[in-house]
Design a protein around this motif. Structure first.
Motif, PDB file in Angstrom:
ATOM      1  N   ARG A  80       0.955  -1.173   0.023  1.00  0.00           N
ATOM      2  CA  ARG A  80       0.181   0.072  -0.084  1.00  0.00           C
ATOM      3  C   ARG A  80       0.775   1.482   0.174  1.00  0.00           C
ATOM      4  NH1 ARG A  80      -4.416   0.251   4.406  1.00  0.00           N
ATOM      5  NH2 ARG A  80      -5.209   1.737   3.129  1.00  0.00           N
ATOM      6  N   TYR A  81       2.010   1.172   0.779  1.00  0.00           N
ATOM      7  CA  TYR A  81       2.717   2.229   0.768  1.00  0.00           C
ATOM      8  C   TYR A  81       3.450   2.602  -0.524  1.00  0.00           C
ATOM      9  CZ  TYR A  81       2.588   3.321   5.710  1.00  0.00           C
ATOM     10  OH  TYR A  81       2.278   3.745   7.019  1.00  0.00           O
ATOM     11  N   CYS A  82       4.071   1.418  -1.313  1.00  0.00           N
ATOM     12  CA  CYS A  82       4.701   1.684  -2.164  1.00  0.00           C
ATOM     13  C   CYS A  82       3.765   2.054  -3.662  1.00  0.00           C
ATOM     14  CB  CYS A  82       5.454   0.374  -2.691  1.00  0.00           C
ATOM     15  SG  CYS A  82       6.672   0.015  -1.760  1.00  0.00           S
ATOM     16  N   ASP A  83       2.604   1.750  -3.431  1.00  0.00           N
ATOM     17  CA  ASP A  83       1.595   1.771  -4.534  1.00  0.00           C
ATOM     18  C   ASP A  83       0.914   3.382  -4.282  1.00  0.00           C
ATOM     19  OD1 ASP A  83       2.328  -0.469  -5.676  1.00  0.00           O
ATOM     20  OD2 ASP A  83       0.450  -1.631  -5.137  1.00  0.00           O
ATOM     21  N   ASN A  84       1.338   4.252  -3.363  1.00  0.00           N
ATOM     22  CA  ASN A  84       0.430   5.329  -2.882  1.00  0.00           C
ATOM     23  C   ASN A  84       0.346   6.355  -3.843  1.00  0.00           C
ATOM     24  OD1 ASN A  84       2.161   7.916  -2.324  1.00  0.00           O
ATOM     25  ND2 ASN A  84       3.669   6.245  -1.768  1.00  0.00           N
ATOM     26  N   GLY A  85       1.419   6.391  -4.944  1.00  0.00           N
ATOM     27  CA  GLY A  85       1.137   7.222  -6.252  1.00  0.00           C
ATOM     28  C   GLY A  85       1.420   8.661  -6.156  1.00  0.00           C
ATOM     29  N   GLU A  86       1.678   9.037  -4.773  1.00  0.00           N
ATOM     30  CA  GLU A  86       2.045  10.737  -4.551  1.00  0.00           C
ATOM     31  C   GLU A  86       3.239  10.755  -4.155  1.00  0.00           C
ATOM     32  OE1 GLU A  86      -1.495  12.882  -3.037  1.00  0.00           O
ATOM     33  OE2 GLU A  86      -2.240  10.927  -2.587  1.00  0.00           O
ATOM     34  N   PHE A  87       3.821   9.953  -3.071  1.00  0.00           N
ATOM     35  CA  PHE A  87       5.058  10.480  -2.268  1.00  0.00           C
ATOM     36  C   PHE A  87       5.884   9.379  -2.483  1.00  0.00           C
ATOM     37  CE2 PHE A  87       1.007  12.207  -0.259  1.00  0.00           C
ATOM     38  CZ  PHE A  87       1.511  13.475  -0.032  1.00  0.00           C
ATOM     39  N   TRP A  88       7.392   9.930  -2.326  1.00  0.00           N
ATOM     40  CA  TRP A  88       8.527   9.053  -2.211  1.00  0.00           C
ATOM     41  C   TRP A  88       8.284   8.059  -1.140  1.00  0.00           C
ATOM     42  CZ3 TRP A  88      13.898  11.378  -3.439  1.00  0.00           C
ATOM     43  CH2 TRP A  88      14.057  11.898  -4.759  1.00  0.00           C
ATOM     44  N   ILE A  89       9.014   7.104  -1.130  1.00  0.00           N
ATOM     45  CA  ILE A  89       9.167   5.939  -0.015  1.00  0.00           C
ATOM     46  C   ILE A  89      10.776   5.893   0.544  1.00  0.00           C
ATOM     47  CG2 ILE A  89       9.032   3.609   0.654  1.00  0.00           C
ATOM     48  CD1 ILE A  89       6.258   4.873   0.146  1.00  0.00           C
ATOM     49  N   GLU A  90      10.722   6.119   1.803  1.00  0.00           N
ATOM     50  CA  GLU A  90      12.102   5.756   2.494  1.00  0.00           C
ATOM     51  C   GLU A  90      11.941   4.371   2.806  1.00  0.00           C
ATOM     52  OE1 GLU A  90      14.956   6.888   6.157  1.00  0.00           O
ATOM     53  OE2 GLU A  90      12.702   6.661   6.708  1.00  0.00           O
ATOM     54  N   ALA A  91      12.748   3.378   2.057  1.00  0.00           N
ATOM     55  CA  ALA A  91      12.882   1.874   2.133  1.00  0.00           C
ATOM     56  C   ALA A  91      13.697   1.729   3.032  1.00  0.00           C
ATOM     57  CB  ALA A  91      13.342   1.179   0.735  1.00  0.00           C
ATOM     58  N   ASN A  92      13.083   0.839   4.287  1.00  0.00           N
ATOM     59  CA  ASN A  92      14.095   0.484   5.441  1.00  0.00           C
ATOM     60  C   ASN A  92      14.311  -1.261   5.493  1.00  0.00           C
ATOM     61  OD1 ASN A  92      14.510   2.958   6.782  1.00  0.00           O
ATOM     62  ND2 ASN A  92      12.275   3.190   7.220  1.00  0.00           N
ATOM     63  N   ASP A  93      13.666  -1.724   4.156  1.00  0.00           N
ATOM     64  CA  ASP A  93      14.093  -3.262   4.090  1.00  0.00           C
ATOM     65  C   ASP A  93      14.259  -3.159   2.616  1.00  0.00           C
ATOM     66  OD1 ASP A  93      13.441  -5.924   5.179  1.00  0.00           O
ATOM     67  OD2 ASP A  93      12.184  -5.915   3.209  1.00  0.00           O
ATOM     68  N   VAL A  94      15.061  -4.590   2.316  1.00  0.00           N
ATOM     69  CA  VAL A  94      15.264  -4.665   0.775  1.00  0.00           C
ATOM     70  C   VAL A  94      13.870  -5.258   0.088  1.00  0.00           C
ATOM     71  CG1 VAL A  94      17.694  -4.987   0.972  1.00  0.00           C
ATOM     72  CG2 VAL A  94      15.953  -6.813   1.505  1.00  0.00           C
ATOM     73  N   GLY A  95      13.140  -5.578   0.846  1.00  0.00           N
ATOM     74  CA  GLY A  95      11.754  -6.032   0.286  1.00  0.00           C
ATOM     75  C   GLY A  95      11.017  -4.931  -0.188  1.00  0.00           C
ATOM     76  N   ALA A  96      11.101  -3.688   0.289  1.00  0.00           N
ATOM     77  CA  ALA A  96      10.372  -2.294  -0.242  1.00  0.00           C
ATOM     78  C   ALA A  96      11.267  -2.118  -1.282  1.00  0.00           C
ATOM     79  CB  ALA A  96      10.455  -1.255   1.006  1.00  0.00           C
TER      80      ALA A  96
END
Length: 320
Positions: free
Chosen positions: A104-120
Motif C-alpha cells: 500500500r505504501y509503495c503504491d501510494n502514487g503521490e509520495f516518495w518512499i524511504e525503504a528500510n528493508d530490501v523488500g521495499a
C-alpha cells in the motif's frame, strides 16, 4: 519532472546537489505516541523550518494509533504547507499482512518512499519508482551504493555508526564520484541512534510480557525505556524490538564539517523540545549563531569523528 519519473540508471536524473545548502529533515517518529500527540506534532511540523518530513511506522506493525489513511492525510497536509514528504516503511517485516501494508505504501502514487528493508526496494524497483534508502539498509561500500543507484535510489541515509571520514572516502570513489550529482546524502544528526532490531520485543520483556501479549506497553514509554549498566550509566534505550543508543546523538556543532558532503540533516523526533532543537539547527545553518554551542550533558558525537559513539569530541573542525 514528475515525482515518479521512471529512472533505473544512476545517470538518468542529475540532482545538482554540489552547490545546494544543507536541508533540514524531521525523521519518522520512532516511538509509540497516542494519536492526538502525533497529530499535534505534525501540525507543529507544518510551520517548522524543516523542509522534509518523514512519516510512517518503522519499528512495530502492532502500533496502530495511526493507520495508512491517517499518514496519507497528514502527508497531504504537510505538502500543502510546502514540505517535501516521504513515507517511511517498516525496518523488519515478519508476516504477510506486513507485506500487504508495504505494498500500500509503495503504491501510494503521490509520495516518495524511504525503504528500510530490501523488500521495499524490490517492490519500488519493479515499478521503476525513485526511493530513499534508509540507514537500516546498511550500505558500507561504494559498490553497494552504486547498485542502489542503479535500482532507482535518489537519496541515501548514511548508516548512523559511520564517520565523516568514511563518508568522504566513499563519495570520492570513482564509481560514486562520477554520479554524485544523481543522489542526495542524508546524515542522522540528532536523536537516540537506532542501532539494532530483533524478533523479540525488549520493552515487553522488561515488563515480563510475551511479545504477542505485549498489550502495546510501548505507549507507556514515549521516549523509550532506559537500560542502565551496573554502574548506573544509560547504555541503551529499549523501544519495542528496536535498541537505541543510551546517549543522544547531537551534531549541532558539526554542521560545518558536513558541507560539501551531505545534502540533508535529519533530526529524529522526541517527545519534547524537538522544534526547539530544529530552530537551533536552523540558526546554526543560517549563520544566526556562530561558534561552539553548549550541549546538554549526555549528548555525544563520537561516531562522526571516528571515535566510540558515546564520546563527545571537541575538535576545531566542529566549530563554524
Amino acid at each position: 519532472m514528475s515525482l515518479f519519473t521512471h529512472a533505473t540508471t544512476a545517470a538518468a536524473s542529475p540532482l545538482n546537489t554540489a552547490a545546494a545548502p544543507l536541508k533540514l529533515a524531521l525523521g519518522p517518529v520512532q516511538y509509540y505516541w497516542p494519536k492526538a500527540k502525533m497529530l499535534d506534532f505534525y501540525q507543529q511540523a507544518a510551520s517548522s523550518p524543516a523542509q522534509l518530513v518523514y512519516l510512517g511506522e518503522t519499528v512495530c506493525s502492532k502500533r496502530r494509533e495511526l493507520k495508512f489513511s491517517d499518514y496519507l492525510a497528514i502527508a497531504q497536509m504537510l505538502r500543502e504547507a510546502g514540505k517535501e514528504v516521504v513515507l517511511s516503511t517498516l525496518t523488519m517485516l515478519e508476516s504477510p499482512s506486513e507485506l500487504k501494508e508495504l505494498r500500500r505504501y509503495c503504491d501510494n502514487g503521490e509520495f516518495w518512499i524511504e525503504a528500510n528493508d530490501v523488500g521495499a526496494i524490490q517492490m519500488l524497483q519493479e515499478q521503476q519508482l525513485p526511493f530513499v534508502a534508509g540507514a537500516a539498509i546498511s550500505v558500507y561500500n561504494h559498490k553497494a551504493l552504486r547498485q542502489l543507484l542503479q535500482l532507482g535510489m535518489k537519496r541515501w541515509v548514511m548508516p548512523v555508526e559511520l564517520s565523516r571520514d568514511w563518508l568522504q572516502d566513499i563519495l570520492q570513489q570513482p564509481l560514486i564520484a562520477d554520479v554524485r550529482d544523481c543522489f542526495e546524502v542524508e546524515v542522522f544528526a540528532f536523536g537516540h541512534l537506532p542501532l539494532a532490531w530483533s524478533g523479540r520485543c525488549f520493552t515487553a520483556r522488561s515488563e515480563n510480557r510475551a511479545k504477542d501479549q505485549c498489550e502495546l506497553c510501548c505507549i507507556n514509554y514515549p521516549k523509550g525505556r532506559i537500560a542502565n549498566s551496573q554502574e548506573g550509566e544509560a547504555v541503551f534505550l529499549l523501544n519495542g524490538i528496536q535498541t537505541q543508543s543510551g546517549d543522544r546523538y547531537n551534531l549541532l556543532n558539526d554542521l560545518s564539517s558536513m558541507r560539501g558532503l551531505a545534502d540533508v540533516v535529519r533530526l529524529s523526533p522526541e517527545p519534547a523540545q524537538s522544534f526547539e532543537w530544529l530552530d537551533k539547527f536552523q540558526q546554526k545553518l543560517s549563520g544566526a549563531v556562530a561558534g561552539h554551542q553548549p550541549l546538554p550533558a549526555g549528548d555525544c558525537n563520537g561516531y562522526w569523528h571516528q571515535l566510540a559513539g558515546l564520546q563527545q569530541a571537541h575538535l576545531k573542525q566542529a566549530d563554524d
